[in-house]
Motif scaffolding. Structure first.
Motif, mmCIF file in Angstrom:
data_model
loop_
_atom_site.group_PDB
_atom_site.id
_atom_site.type_symbol
_atom_site.label_atom_id
_atom_site.label_comp_id
_atom_site.label_asym_id
_atom_site.label_seq_id
_atom_site.Cartn_x
_atom_site.Cartn_y
_atom_site.Cartn_z
ATOM 1 N N GLY A 124 -7.250 -2.498 3.951
ATOM 2 C CA GLY A 124 -6.613 -2.808 2.673
ATOM 3 C C GLY A 124 -6.395 -1.573 1.829
ATOM 4 O O GLY A 124 -5.315 -1.380 1.253
ATOM 5 N N ALA A 125 -7.416 -0.709 1.743
ATOM 6 C CA ALA A 125 -7.279 0.522 0.971
ATOM 7 C C ALA A 125 -6.214 1.426 1.570
ATOM 8 O O ALA A 125 -5.441 2.072 0.849
ATOM 9 N N ASP B 256 -2.819 0.087 0.716
ATOM 10 C CA ASP B 256 -2.497 0.385 -0.677
ATOM 11 C C ASP B 256 -2.111 1.853 -0.859
ATOM 12 O O ASP B 256 -1.253 2.191 -1.671
ATOM 13 N N SER C 296 -5.109 -7.071 -1.110
ATOM 14 C CA SER C 296 -5.239 -6.156 0.027
ATOM 15 C C SER C 296 -6.704 -5.904 0.374
ATOM 16 O O SER C 296 -7.107 -6.005 1.538
ATOM 17 N N ASN C 297 -7.542 -5.584 -0.624
ATOM 18 C CA ASN C 297 -8.949 -5.335 -0.343
ATOM 19 C C ASN C 297 -9.693 -6.616 0.005
ATOM 20 O O ASN C 297 -10.587 -6.619 0.852
ATOM 21 N N SER D 80 -9.074 -7.379 3.578
ATOM 22 C CA SER D 80 -9.854 -6.493 4.438
ATOM 23 C C SER D 80 -11.279 -7.001 4.582
ATOM 24 O O SER D 80 -11.836 -7.038 5.691
#
Length: 580
Positions: A74-75, A78, A503-504, A507
């Motif tokens: 996710g990171a 981004d 996103s995070n 994850s």
């Protein structure tokens, strides 16, 4: 239709095609080991002295790699964007293939599989995220279903490759039948070694297509909007989020629900059953290439039922499909468990007879006619059928399980030795042990420990009819999974997460998903060696009941709702929605 509309439709179709190729790679990640494992096990255990636990680690390495990449997927998405994250995932998959196919020992093979899993973990987060952010609400279900459909096609492709190599090995085995025993063993060994390496080589092309195709994609409009580089064309609702804490129910409830759904998806045992399905069907009674053919049929059924799910997901909704699918899974796993429990009841405890043959802290036996007689094989019900011996043993804290069948064309000796069982510490492991942090067994504790036979069972290999009954139960399992969790899990992952943490949050949820899957895969072979296949199936059935209850009573319906409207469901009646 004007030119701009036509161009947009072409772009959407291309987007779906490349996203589908991501699903294809994910399916190959999961499915390719099923056809390769029987030949890898036959050759690597002889050439590289691999233990059962090491073989399980090779299977589980893809899932462990997914866990690792889920930590930062996710990171990463981004930071560099969804498009470049997809390019990176395809490149990692492409690099992993020659690492695996050219490996000459346990470590490079494990590292190649780990890299393949890192690629899969990135794909599992980034592609559903990209689809959720790039497609309108009315098409989001179809987009996620297409990802799952291509995933199932990847499983079919992997199974077909495995079947073709199984037929090649069977042909080589028949051709070598007239040779002297040593020459026959060498010919069969060479054919099996070539088979598993070829299975991996044939997976290189889709990795290249996905990697190069991702370069031509447009970036996610929501990612560009967050970066101030664009705007979202489709109308959306805006939530008055204010300065809400990340610990508020708006974020915590959907996050926990998504994590629960993904964990239960893997607790059904789907990845392990797909990875070990050829081995499972062999143990159930289906011989050689017949088990591979059944594997192909299972994967085709998976693809067909996924098409059904694609048609139904935006009509019947997510809750209906999850309840239907998880209900079928419960029935299937209980049926398979009962079938294996019946077969395992014919096994006979021969621990005392095996212990009597231990000499100088080791054991070497070949399951030929004389050995079967010494172990009391003539007294076992079904003695005319091929027999299988399973021995669980230990040197101190180091345990292993080995099995031999009397109809194995190589008829390799079962060798139990300290050198092949006790694994030395790696540099990292030795360093951790000095700090009392290493969770693995200490080689020093096994240096002088005697060989202990913990379990030894001898019994007939089940008849082929029993194998087909197990195959039918697994067919129901695969069909139920494809209709329900197979499609809806990706929607739960992308739809339930609020925009602020999507996103995070995805994850972390996928990390939990892959962690559960990795643990089950790593424990699969030791568990069935010690406790039998029925235990594994009953374990999955218990969690599938919990899955059904979650879908029935906790999961909200998200069909036809925008991402912002789904978020509003968890906010509560007191919050307001502002028009976009």
């Amino acid at each position: 239709m004007d030119a701009s509309t036509s161009s947009a439709e072409r772009g959407k179709r291309y987007l779906l095609f490349i996203a589908g190729m991501g699903g294809l790679l994910y399916g190959i990640d999961v499915g390719i080991i099923a056809g390769a494992l029987p030949y890898l096990e036959s050759t690597a255990t002889v050439a590289w002295k691999l233990s059962t636990q090491q073989l399980s680690f090779i299977v589980a390495a893809v899932l462990l790699g997914s866990v690792l990449s889920s930590l930062f997927a996710g990171a990463l998405a981004d930071a560099i964007g969804r498009r470049w994250a997809m390019v990176l995932s395809g490149a990692l998959f492409t690099v992993s293939i020659p690492m695996i196919a050219l490996s000459d020992g346990y470590t490079p093979l494990l590292l190649g599989r780990l890299l393949q899993g890192i690629s899969g973990g990135l794909i599992g987060v980034v592609v559903p995220l990209y689809l959720a952010e790039s497609l309108p609400a009315a098409q989001r279900g179809r987009g996620a279903a297409l990802f799952q459909l291509m995933l199932t096609i990847g499983l079919v492709g992997a199974a077909v490759i495995g079947l073709s190599q199984a037929q090649n090995v069977d042909a080589a085995t028949q051709a070598a039948a007239a040779l002297a025993p040593l020459d026959r063993a060498a010919a069969v060994f060479a054919a099996q070694d070539h088979a598993w390496r070829t299975i991996f080589w044939l997976c290189l092309a889709p990795g290249l297509v996905f990697t190069l195709g991702s370069l031509a994609l447009k970036e996610s409009p929501r990612w560009l909007a967050l970066r101030g580089q664009g705007k979202i064309d489709q109308p959306i609702a805006k939530l008055a989020v204010g300065r809400d804490s990340l610990a508020s129910r708006r974020y915590v409830l959907p996050f926990l629900l998504a994590c629960l759904v993904l964990a239960l998806t893997q607790a059904t045992g789907i990845n392990s059953i797909l990875a070990y399905v050829v081995t499972i069907l062999n143990q159930a009674g289906l011989p050689g290439a017949t088990a591979n053919a059944a594997d192909v049929a299972l994967k085709v059924l998976n693809a067909v039922m996924t098409v059904v799910a694609v048609i139904l997901v935006d009509r019947k909704g997510r809750k209906f499909l999850l309840k239907l699918g998880s209900g079928c899974i419960v029935v299937a796993l209980v049926s398979a468990g009962l079938l294996f429990r019946g077969a395992e009841s014919n096994q006979r405890d021969v621990r005392a007879a095996v212990e009597a043959q231990v000499k100088n802290g080791g054991l070497a036996l070949r399951l030929d006619g004389a050995q079967l007689a010494a172990l009391g094989g003539g007294e076992i019900e079904g003695k005319d059928a091929p027999q299988q011996l399973t021995v669980a043993y230990a040197y101190g804290p180091f345990t292993n399980v080995q099995s031999r069948r009397s109809d194995d064309p190589l008829l390799p000796a079962m060798t139990l030795s300290r050198e092949d069982t006790v694994q030395n510490d790696s540099v990292i492991g030795a360093s951790l042990r000095r700090w009392h942090l290493n969770p693995f067994a200490d080689p020093a504790a096994a240096r002088d420990a005697p060989l202990t036979i913990e379990r030894a069972w001898l019994g007939p290999v089940p008849p082929e009819a029993h194998g087909w009954q197990v195959a039918l139960a697994i067919c129901l399992f695969v069909a139920g999974f494809a209709v329900g969790p197979g499609v809806c899990v990706w929607l739960a992952l992308s739809e339930l997460m609020p925009t602020r943490i999507r996103s995070n949050g995805m994850s972390i949820a996928l990390l939990i998903n892959q962690f559960v899957s990795t643990v089950i895969a790593a424990m699969f072979l030791p568990t069935v060696g010690f406790y039998g296949y029925s235990t594994v199936f009953f374990f999955g059935a218990a969690f599938s009941v919990l899955y059904f209850l979650t879908a029935a009573f906790l999961l909200p319906e998200t069909k036809g709702k925008t991402l912002e409207e789904i978020e509003q469901h968890f906010v509560g009646a007191g919050s307001r929605v502002q028009p976009g």
